[in-house]
Design an enzyme around this catalytic site. Structure first.
Site, PDB file in Angstrom:
ATOM      1  N   CYS A 165      -4.964 -23.760  -4.203  1.00  0.00           N
ATOM      2  CA  CYS A 165      -5.894 -24.541  -3.376  1.00  0.00           C
ATOM      3  C   CYS A 165      -6.346 -25.793  -4.128  1.00  0.00           C
ATOM      4  O   CYS A 165      -6.862 -25.689  -5.254  1.00  0.00           O
ATOM      5  CB  CYS A 165      -7.102 -23.661  -3.056  1.00  0.00           C
ATOM      6  SG  CYS A 165      -8.436 -24.532  -2.240  1.00  0.00           S
ATOM      7  N   HIS A 199      -3.013 -11.588  15.800  1.00  0.00           N
ATOM      8  CA  HIS A 199      -2.705 -11.370  14.388  1.00  0.00           C
ATOM      9  C   HIS A 199      -2.396 -12.664  13.654  1.00  0.00           C
ATOM     10  O   HIS A 199      -1.683 -12.659  12.661  1.00  0.00           O
ATOM     11  CB  HIS A 199      -1.517 -10.402  14.262  1.00  0.00           C
ATOM     12  CG  HIS A 199      -1.835  -9.020  14.757  1.00  0.00           C
ATOM     13  ND1 HIS A 199      -0.873  -8.086  15.030  1.00  0.00           N
ATOM     14  CD2 HIS A 199      -3.016  -8.435  15.057  1.00  0.00           C
ATOM     15  CE1 HIS A 199      -1.451  -6.961  15.449  1.00  0.00           C
ATOM     16  NE2 HIS A 199      -2.753  -7.153  15.497  1.00  0.00           N
ATOM     17  N   THR A 256       6.067  -3.528  22.377  1.00  0.00           N
ATOM     18  CA  THR A 256       5.196  -3.092  21.284  1.00  0.00           C
ATOM     19  C   THR A 256       5.203  -1.570  21.202  1.00  0.00           C
ATOM     20  O   THR A 256       5.223  -0.865  22.199  1.00  0.00           O
ATOM     21  CB  THR A 256       3.748  -3.617  21.429  1.00  0.00           C
ATOM     22  OG1 THR A 256       2.961  -3.117  20.342  1.00  0.00           O
ATOM     23  CG2 THR A 256       3.114  -3.234  22.748  1.00  0.00           C
TER      24      THR A 256
HETATM   25  C1  BV8 Z   1      -8.463  -3.810  11.744  1.00  0.00           C
HETATM   26  C2  BV8 Z   1       0.515  -8.961  10.031  1.00  0.00           C
HETATM   27  C3  BV8 Z   1     -10.771  -3.607  11.378  1.00  0.00           C
HETATM   28  C4  BV8 Z   1       1.261 -10.165  10.202  1.00  0.00           C
HETATM   29  C5  BV8 Z   1       0.132  -6.954  11.224  1.00  0.00           C
HETATM   30  C6  BV8 Z   1      -6.095   4.785  12.052  1.00  0.00           C
HETATM   31  C7  BV8 Z   1      -6.309   4.719  13.413  1.00  0.00           C
HETATM   32  C8  BV8 Z   1      -6.496   3.505  14.048  1.00  0.00           C
HETATM   33  C9  BV8 Z   1      -6.477   2.327  13.312  1.00  0.00           C
HETATM   34  C10 BV8 Z   1      -6.260   2.396  11.978  1.00  0.00           C
HETATM   35  C11 BV8 Z   1      -6.074   3.604  11.330  1.00  0.00           C
HETATM   36  N1  BV8 Z   1      -5.875   3.348  10.011  1.00  0.00           N
HETATM   37  C12 BV8 Z   1      -5.920   2.000   9.799  1.00  0.00           C
HETATM   38  C13 BV8 Z   1      -6.173   1.432  10.982  1.00  0.00           C
HETATM   39  C14 BV8 Z   1      -6.322   0.042  11.252  1.00  0.00           C
HETATM   40  C15 BV8 Z   1      -4.970  -0.659  11.243  1.00  0.00           C
HETATM   41  C16 BV8 Z   1      -3.949   0.082  12.062  1.00  0.00           C
HETATM   42  O1  BV8 Z   1      -3.966   0.018  13.275  1.00  0.00           O
HETATM   43  N2  BV8 Z   1      -3.025   0.783  11.385  1.00  0.00           N
HETATM   44  C17 BV8 Z   1      -2.020   1.506  12.132  1.00  0.00           C
HETATM   45  C18 BV8 Z   1      -0.662   1.314  11.463  1.00  0.00           C
HETATM   46  C19 BV8 Z   1      -2.434   2.969  12.201  1.00  0.00           C
HETATM   47  N3  BV8 Z   1      -5.267  -1.924  11.862  1.00  0.00           N
HETATM   48  C20 BV8 Z   1      -5.741  -2.911  11.107  1.00  0.00           C
HETATM   49  O2  BV8 Z   1      -5.880  -2.871   9.899  1.00  0.00           O
HETATM   50  C21 BV8 Z   1      -6.115  -4.158  11.890  1.00  0.00           C
HETATM   51  N4  BV8 Z   1      -7.411  -4.566  11.486  1.00  0.00           N
HETATM   52  O3  BV8 Z   1      -8.402  -2.726  12.260  1.00  0.00           O
HETATM   53  O4  BV8 Z   1      -9.636  -4.414  11.342  1.00  0.00           O
HETATM   54  C22 BV8 Z   1     -10.931  -3.138   9.977  1.00  0.00           C
HETATM   55  C23 BV8 Z   1     -11.520  -4.020   9.093  1.00  0.00           C
HETATM   56  C24 BV8 Z   1     -11.721  -3.587   7.789  1.00  0.00           C
HETATM   57  C25 BV8 Z   1     -11.302  -2.296   7.388  1.00  0.00           C
HETATM   58  C26 BV8 Z   1     -10.658  -1.442   8.317  1.00  0.00           C
HETATM   59  C27 BV8 Z   1     -10.464  -1.871   9.607  1.00  0.00           C
HETATM   60  C28 BV8 Z   1      -5.164  -5.280  11.558  1.00  0.00           C
HETATM   61  C29 BV8 Z   1      -3.879  -5.052  12.296  1.00  0.00           C
HETATM   62  C30 BV8 Z   1      -2.961  -6.258  12.092  1.00  0.00           C
HETATM   63  C31 BV8 Z   1      -2.056  -5.958  10.975  1.00  0.00           C
HETATM   64  N5  BV8 Z   1      -1.103  -7.031  10.838  1.00  0.00           N
HETATM   65  N6  BV8 Z   1       0.963  -7.911  10.937  1.00  0.00           N
HETATM   66  C32 BV8 Z   1       2.683  -9.881   9.927  1.00  0.00           C
HETATM   67  O5  BV8 Z   1       3.050  -9.709   8.751  1.00  0.00           O
HETATM   68  O6  BV8 Z   1       3.404  -9.819  10.919  1.00  0.00           O
HETATM   69  S1  BV8 Z   1       0.623  -5.602  12.127  1.00  0.00           S
HETATM   70  C33 BV8 Z   1       2.213  -5.660  12.645  1.00  0.00           C
HETATM   71  O7  BV8 Z   1       2.340  -4.585  13.603  1.00  0.00           O
HETATM   72  C34 BV8 Z   1       2.581  -6.911  13.428  1.00  0.00           C
HETATM   73  O8  BV8 Z   1       1.499  -7.803  13.602  1.00  0.00           O
HETATM   74  C35 BV8 Z   1       2.974  -6.371  14.776  1.00  0.00           C
HETATM   75  O9  BV8 Z   1       2.680  -7.263  15.747  1.00  0.00           O
HETATM   76  C36 BV8 Z   1       2.141  -5.160  14.863  1.00  0.00           C
HETATM   77  C37 BV8 Z   1       2.519  -4.187  15.913  1.00  0.00           C
HETATM   78  O10 BV8 Z   1       3.895  -3.908  15.793  1.00  0.00           O
HETATM   79  P1  BV8 Z   1       4.788  -4.183  17.116  1.00  0.00           P
HETATM   80  O11 BV8 Z   1       4.624  -5.594  17.509  1.00  0.00           O
HETATM   81  O12 BV8 Z   1       4.477  -3.142  18.138  1.00  0.00           O
HETATM   82  O13 BV8 Z   1       6.237  -4.025  16.546  1.00  0.00           O
HETATM   83  P2  BV8 Z   1       6.982  -2.644  16.239  1.00  0.00           P
HETATM   84  O14 BV8 Z   1       8.149  -2.940  15.373  1.00  0.00           O
HETATM   85  O15 BV8 Z   1       5.979  -1.603  15.802  1.00  0.00           O
HETATM   86  O16 BV8 Z   1       7.526  -2.171  17.677  1.00  0.00           O
HETATM   87  C38 BV8 Z   1       8.495  -2.954  18.335  1.00  0.00           C
HETATM   88  C39 BV8 Z   1       8.629  -2.364  19.730  1.00  0.00           C
HETATM   89  O17 BV8 Z   1       9.506  -3.199  20.465  1.00  0.00           O
HETATM   90  C40 BV8 Z   1       9.221  -0.981  19.736  1.00  0.00           C
HETATM   91  O18 BV8 Z   1       8.490  -0.158  20.634  1.00  0.00           O
HETATM   92  C41 BV8 Z   1      10.653  -1.202  20.259  1.00  0.00           C
HETATM   93  O19 BV8 Z   1      11.091  -0.110  21.039  1.00  0.00           O
HETATM   94  C42 BV8 Z   1      10.454  -2.401  21.125  1.00  0.00           C
HETATM   95  N7  BV8 Z   1      11.651  -3.238  21.294  1.00  0.00           N
HETATM   96  C43 BV8 Z   1      12.684  -3.408  20.433  1.00  0.00           C
HETATM   97  N8  BV8 Z   1      13.566  -4.284  20.963  1.00  0.00           N
HETATM   98  C44 BV8 Z   1      13.061  -4.679  22.169  1.00  0.00           C
HETATM   99  C45 BV8 Z   1      11.840  -4.009  22.380  1.00  0.00           C
HETATM  100  N9  BV8 Z   1      11.095  -4.184  23.488  1.00  0.00           N
HETATM  101  C46 BV8 Z   1      11.571  -5.031  24.426  1.00  0.00           C
HETATM  102  N10 BV8 Z   1      12.742  -5.712  24.300  1.00  0.00           N
HETATM  103  C47 BV8 Z   1      13.504  -5.560  23.184  1.00  0.00           C
HETATM  104  N11 BV8 Z   1      14.663  -6.221  23.069  1.00  0.00           N
HETATM  105 ZN    ZN Z   2      -9.864 -22.697  -2.125  1.00  0.00          ZN
END
Ligand code: BV8
Ligand code: ZN
Length: 243
Positions: free
Chosen positions: A147, A118, A188
């Site tokens: 830019c 990402h 995650t």
């Molecule tokens: C794409 C940006 C193709 C940077 C982020 C329906 C079905 C499937 C997919 C989709 C859908 N509708 C839309 C989509 C696509 C979409 C998607 O998946 N949406 C989801 C929400 C349904 N994906 C996209 O758009 C991706 N691109 O598919 O391209 C495309 C092209 C054109 C048109 C359409 C599609 C792009 C995805 C990237 C998005 N960018 N971030 C930023 O600002 O950070 S996503 C964001 O979520 C972060 O990057 C993060 O990394 C990511 C995942 O979250 P997690 O890392 O899992 O964090 P979260 O808080 O969710 O969970 C934390 C976990 O840690 C928990 O489980 C918790 O219990 C645990 N935890 C807590 N403490 C601890 C711990 N574990 C261990 N130790 C601890 N101490």
């Molecule tokens: Zn430019």
């Protein structure tokens, strides 16, 4: 934590290990996750901030949200979970970390093979002509930089919702998942695709899947081993037991 003998044996016999990490592994460094109750998105709507539409509608708001996150990330350092993965890497010739995180804490801890799915929050580029923007960012300057080449808006080099992941990074991540003997999913929620598909790719190709997370996730029912704890406690204990 007690680790099953079969888990230790699988890790001692493995040649190729792949690790998927998410925001949870950085939680114990003081960086908020996204979906936890006190997470970044408890108050804000991700679609409005981490998306192209959000940036086009409110470029300054999105730019300043990332600068606030940069301030937090600048003051953090890797935790025991990141360092345990550096130790783990030394035990295998074929070891890769595929991270969804943008904080670069794996690299700061000393991990060598890190694939960023990402993007990262350190770098910036032009929204219009894509040219890298190399000037120093003043995190307190509310003004959105422009830019020097085309006058376009400068944006952080992260992957937003609706944006494709870097082609090479995703291809490499899918390859290491296909080849892995053991695949860890650490910190995650397994909500965001295509990253969340990687453990399934690994499992279908015969890997043993291990989840490290204090909470249940969408992947839990598929995992061969579940280590229900935080990464900074579980990982150092696990690595100590390996040959
Ligand atoms: C794409 C940006 C193709 C940077 C982020 C329906 C079905 C499937 C997919 C989709 C859908 N509708 C839309 C989509 C696509 C979409 C998607 O998946 N949406 C989801 C929400 C349904 N994906 C996209 O758009 C991706 N691109 O598919 O391209 C495309 C092209 C054109 C048109 C359409 C599609 C792009 C995805 C990237 C998005 N960018 N971030 C930023 O600002 O950070 S996503 C964001 O979520 C972060 O990057 C993060 O990394 C990511 C995942 O979250 P997690 O890392 O899992 O964090 P979260 O808080 O969710 O969970 C934390 C976990 O840690 C928990 O489980 C918790 O219990 C645990 N935890 C807590 N403490 C601890 C711990 N574990 C261990 N130790 C601890 N101490
Ligand atoms: Zn430019």
């Amino acid at each position: 934590m007690n680790f099953e003998h079969k888990l230790i044996e699988a890790l001692n016999n493995a040649n190729r290990v792949a690790i998927l990490t998410g925001a949870g592994i950085s939680a114990e460094s003081g960086i908020k996750t996204f979906r936890d109750p006190d997470g970044l998105w408890a108050k804000l709507n991700p679609a409005e901030l981490a998306s192209i539409d959000g940036f086009m509608q409110n470029p300054e708001t999105v730019w300043n949200w990332y600068n606030e996150r940069r301030k937090v990330i600048q003051s953090t350092k890797p935790n025991a979970g990141h360092f345990a993965l550096v130790e783990l890497e030394k035990k295998y010739d074929n070891f890769h970390i595929v991270t969804q995180n943008i904080d670069r804490l794996h690299q700061m801890a000393g991990s060598k093979n890190v694939i960023e799915l990402h993007g990262n929050i350190i770098e910036n580029h032009c929204f219009d002509c894509k040219k890298p923007y190399l000037k120093e960012i003043n995190l307190d300057d509310k003004e959105l930089p422009k830019c020097p080449k085309c006058g376009g808006k400068i944006r952080p080099s992260v992957v937003w919702f609706g944006e494709s992941l870097p082609f090479e990074a995703l291809k490499k991540a899918e390859k290491v998942a296909l080849e892995a003997d053991v695949f860890f999913s650490i910190g995650t929620s397994s909500e965001v695709y295509p990253a969340a598909a990687l453990p399934y790719i690994a499992k279908n190709a015969g890997a043993i899947v291990i989840e490290v997370n204090p909470n249940e996730t969408k992947l839990s029912s598929e995992a061969d081993f579940i280590l229900r704890g935080t990464s900074a406690t579980v990982l150092p204990e696990l690595v100590k037991l390996l040959k």
